[in-house]
Write a protein that holds these residues in place. Sequence first.
Motif, PDB file in Angstrom:
ATOM      1  N   LYS A 250       0.845  -1.203   0.000  1.00 17.17           N
ATOM      2  CA  LYS A 250       0.000   0.000   0.000  1.00 17.17           C
ATOM      3  C   LYS A 250       0.875   1.246   0.000  1.00 17.17           C
ATOM      4  CE  LYS A 250      -3.154   2.535   2.949  1.00 17.17           C
ATOM      5  NZ  LYS A 250      -3.619   2.659   4.313  1.00 17.17           N
ATOM      6  N   ASP A 251       1.911   1.248   0.847  1.00 19.13           N
ATOM      7  CA  ASP A 251       2.822   2.393   0.893  1.00 19.13           C
ATOM      8  C   ASP A 251       3.525   2.591  -0.454  1.00 19.13           C
ATOM      9  OD1 ASP A 251       2.144   2.820   3.527  1.00 19.13           O
ATOM     10  OD2 ASP A 251       3.915   1.797   4.348  1.00 19.13           O
ATOM     11  N   ILE A 252       3.962   1.497  -1.046  1.00 19.95           N
ATOM     12  CA  ILE A 252       4.627   1.585  -2.355  1.00 19.95           C
ATOM     13  C   ILE A 252       3.669   2.132  -3.403  1.00 19.95           C
ATOM     14  CG2 ILE A 252       5.606   0.190  -4.222  1.00 19.95           C
ATOM     15  CD1 ILE A 252       6.836  -1.593  -2.021  1.00 19.95           C
ATOM     16  N   SER A 253       2.437   1.642  -3.394  1.00 20.05           N
ATOM     17  CA  SER A 253       1.467   2.114  -4.397  1.00 20.05           C
ATOM     18  C   SER A 253       1.121   3.592  -4.173  1.00 20.05           C
ATOM     19  CB  SER A 253       0.206   1.253  -4.382  1.00 20.05           C
ATOM     20  OG  SER A 253      -0.479   1.386  -3.164  1.00 20.05           O
ATOM     21  N   ILE A 254       1.074   4.026  -2.915  1.00 19.72           N
ATOM     22  CA  ILE A 254       0.823   5.449  -2.630  1.00 19.72           C
ATOM     23  C   ILE A 254       1.973   6.295  -3.178  1.00 19.72           C
ATOM     24  CG2 ILE A 254       0.734   7.152  -0.753  1.00 19.72           C
ATOM     25  CD1 ILE A 254      -0.976   5.129   0.812  1.00 19.72           C
ATOM     26  N   ASN A 255       3.216   5.832  -2.976  1.00 21.54           N
ATOM     27  CA  ASN A 255       4.376   6.562  -3.504  1.00 21.54           C
ATOM     28  C   ASN A 255       4.356   6.603  -5.030  1.00 21.54           C
ATOM     29  OD1 ASN A 255       5.454   7.206  -1.009  1.00 21.54           O
ATOM     30  ND2 ASN A 255       6.722   5.356  -0.919  1.00 21.54           N
ATOM     31  N   ILE A 256       4.016   5.477  -5.641  1.00 20.06           N
ATOM     32  CA  ILE A 256       3.938   5.428  -7.106  1.00 20.06           C
ATOM     33  C   ILE A 256       2.853   6.380  -7.601  1.00 20.06           C
ATOM     34  CG2 ILE A 256       3.279   3.965  -9.055  1.00 20.06           C
ATOM     35  CD1 ILE A 256       4.729   1.667  -7.651  1.00 20.06           C
ATOM     36  N   SER A 257       1.723   6.400  -6.919  1.00 20.59           N
ATOM     37  CA  SER A 257       0.629   7.299  -7.298  1.00 20.59           C
ATOM     38  C   SER A 257       1.059   8.753  -7.181  1.00 20.59           C
ATOM     39  CB  SER A 257      -0.583   7.023  -6.411  1.00 20.59           C
ATOM     40  OG  SER A 257      -1.598   7.949  -6.657  1.00 20.59           O
ATOM     41  N   ARG A 258       1.753   9.082  -6.099  1.00 22.71           N
ATOM     42  CA  ARG A 258       2.239  10.443  -5.898  1.00 22.71           C
ATOM     43  C   ARG A 258       3.227  10.833  -7.008  1.00 22.71           C
ATOM     44  NH1 ARG A 258       4.185  10.194  -0.361  1.00 22.71           N
ATOM     45  NH2 ARG A 258       2.089   9.793   0.317  1.00 22.71           N
ATOM     46  N   ASN A 259       4.159   9.932  -7.312  1.00 27.42           N
ATOM     47  CA  ASN A 259       5.140  10.200  -8.366  1.00 27.42           C
ATOM     48  C   ASN A 259       4.473  10.342  -9.734  1.00 27.42           C
ATOM     49  OD1 ASN A 259       7.239  10.162  -6.533  1.00 27.42           O
ATOM     50  ND2 ASN A 259       7.748   8.012  -6.917  1.00 27.42           N
ATOM     51  N   LEU A 260       3.466   9.511  -9.987  1.00 30.06           N
ATOM     52  CA  LEU A 260       2.741   9.604 -11.254  1.00 30.06           C
ATOM     53  C   LEU A 260       1.998  10.928 -11.350  1.00 30.06           C
ATOM     54  CD1 LEU A 260       1.908   8.161 -13.869  1.00 30.06           C
ATOM     55  CD2 LEU A 260      -0.030   7.212 -12.607  1.00 30.06           C
ATOM     56  N   GLN A 261       1.433  11.365 -10.251  1.00 30.09           N
ATOM     57  CA  GLN A 261       0.736  12.658 -10.244  1.00 30.09           C
ATOM     58  C   GLN A 261       1.726  13.798 -10.497  1.00 30.09           C
ATOM     59  OE1 GLN A 261      -1.422  13.316  -6.625  1.00 30.09           O
ATOM     60  NE2 GLN A 261      -2.878  14.706  -7.596  1.00 30.09           N
ATOM     61  N   ASP A 262       2.902  13.707  -9.884  1.00 30.60           N
ATOM     62  CA  ASP A 262       3.935  14.730 -10.134  1.00 30.60           C
ATOM     63  C   ASP A 262       4.339  14.749 -11.604  1.00 30.60           C
ATOM     64  OD1 ASP A 262       3.920  15.439  -7.471  1.00 30.60           O
ATOM     65  OD2 ASP A 262       5.747  14.307  -6.965  1.00 30.60           O
ATOM     66  N   LEU A 263       4.522  13.560 -12.179  1.00 28.42           N
ATOM     67  CA  LEU A 263       4.880  13.491 -13.604  1.00 28.42           C
ATOM     68  C   LEU A 263       3.777  14.067 -14.481  1.00 28.42           C
ATOM     69  CD1 LEU A 263       6.590   9.995 -13.930  1.00 28.42           C
ATOM     70  CD2 LEU A 263       7.654  12.230 -14.211  1.00 28.42           C
ATOM     71  N   ASN A 264       2.542  13.784 -14.141  1.00 28.23           N
ATOM     72  CA  ASN A 264       1.418  14.344 -14.918  1.00 28.23           C
ATOM     73  C   ASN A 264       1.397  15.867 -14.815  1.00 28.23           C
ATOM     74  OD1 ASN A 264       0.459  11.933 -15.928  1.00 28.23           O
ATOM     75  ND2 ASN A 264      -0.952  11.599 -14.217  1.00 28.23           N
ATOM     76  N   ASN A 265       1.675  16.385 -13.621  1.00 30.12           N
ATOM     77  CA  ASN A 265       1.727  17.846 -13.455  1.00 30.12           C
ATOM     78  C   ASN A 265       2.864  18.456 -14.278  1.00 30.12           C
ATOM     79  OD1 ASN A 265      -0.459  17.846 -11.715  1.00 30.12           O
ATOM     80  ND2 ASN A 265       0.810  17.784  -9.866  1.00 30.12           N
ATOM     81  N   LYS A 266       4.016  17.812 -14.272  1.00 24.26           N
ATOM     82  CA  LYS A 266       5.152  18.313 -15.057  1.00 24.26           C
ATOM     83  C   LYS A 266       4.838  18.250 -16.553  1.00 24.26           C
ATOM     84  CE  LYS A 266       8.724  17.232 -11.710  1.00 24.26           C
ATOM     85  NZ  LYS A 266       9.871  16.383 -11.379  1.00 24.26           N
ATOM     86  N   TYR A 267       4.190  17.163 -16.969  1.00 26.00           N
ATOM     87  CA  TYR A 267       3.819  17.034 -18.383  1.00 26.00           C
ATOM     88  C   TYR A 267       2.830  18.139 -18.768  1.00 26.00           C
ATOM     89  CZ  TYR A 267       2.094  15.025 -22.728  1.00 26.00           C
ATOM     90  OH  TYR A 267       1.741  14.839 -24.036  1.00 26.00           O
ATOM     91  N   ALA A 268       1.882  18.412 -17.848  1.00 24.07           N
ATOM     92  CA  ALA A 268       0.901  19.466 -18.115  1.00 24.07           C
ATOM     93  C   ALA A 268       1.590  20.836 -18.213  1.00 24.07           C
ATOM     94  CB  ALA A 268      -0.161  19.488 -17.023  1.00 24.07           C
ATOM     95  N   SER A 269       2.612  21.064 -17.386  1.00 24.07           N
ATOM     96  CA  SER A 269       3.319  22.349 -17.465  1.00 24.07           C
ATOM     97  C   SER A 269       4.170  22.435 -18.735  1.00 24.07           C
ATOM     98  CB  SER A 269       4.180  22.571 -16.222  1.00 24.07           C
ATOM     99  OG  SER A 269       5.242  21.642 -16.182  1.00 24.07           O
TER     100      SER A 269
END
Length: 179
Positions: A118-137
Amino acid sequence: MAATGEKAADMDSISRVVMAHPTALNLTGTTVPHGESLEDAVEPLAPALKKPSTNSDGGVETAEEAVEPAEPDINELCTDMFDKMAIFLQGELTATCEDYRLLENMNKLTSLKYMEMKDISINISRNLQDLNNKYASLQPYLDQINQIEEQVSSLEQAAYKLDAYSKKLEAKFKKLEKR
């Protein structure tokens, strides 16, 4: 007609087996007190169970019921059997308890593994969200690159057309010059 000889001996042995068996019927209606063996309870009844051997038929033998006491070590055998059964049941219960402890430990370990996942998946989700934000910028810059690429491609096509047209003109000029 009364049994004589060999048949009488067979009947005696049958009656002995029935009375010697611990589950033999109690014909007198008395009960064996707790803690007293069947042997102790049968001894006072033995005279009452025997048939009188009066010879009123004139020369005909009558059979008497023989009462043999129970085996002297039946109590020891019963005690031994109960002790061994208790040991067996204790072993079965211990094995079952150990199985449940093992299952409990396995469940705890599985729960911990799922918490880690669960902790790993939360970290992966957070990192994916950061990547999506960077892609959007970066998206406006990517759109500009796409526009420049389209313009370059249209300029390239125009250059090819211009080159082809200039070759035709050159060919015409050479024709006219030769004439």
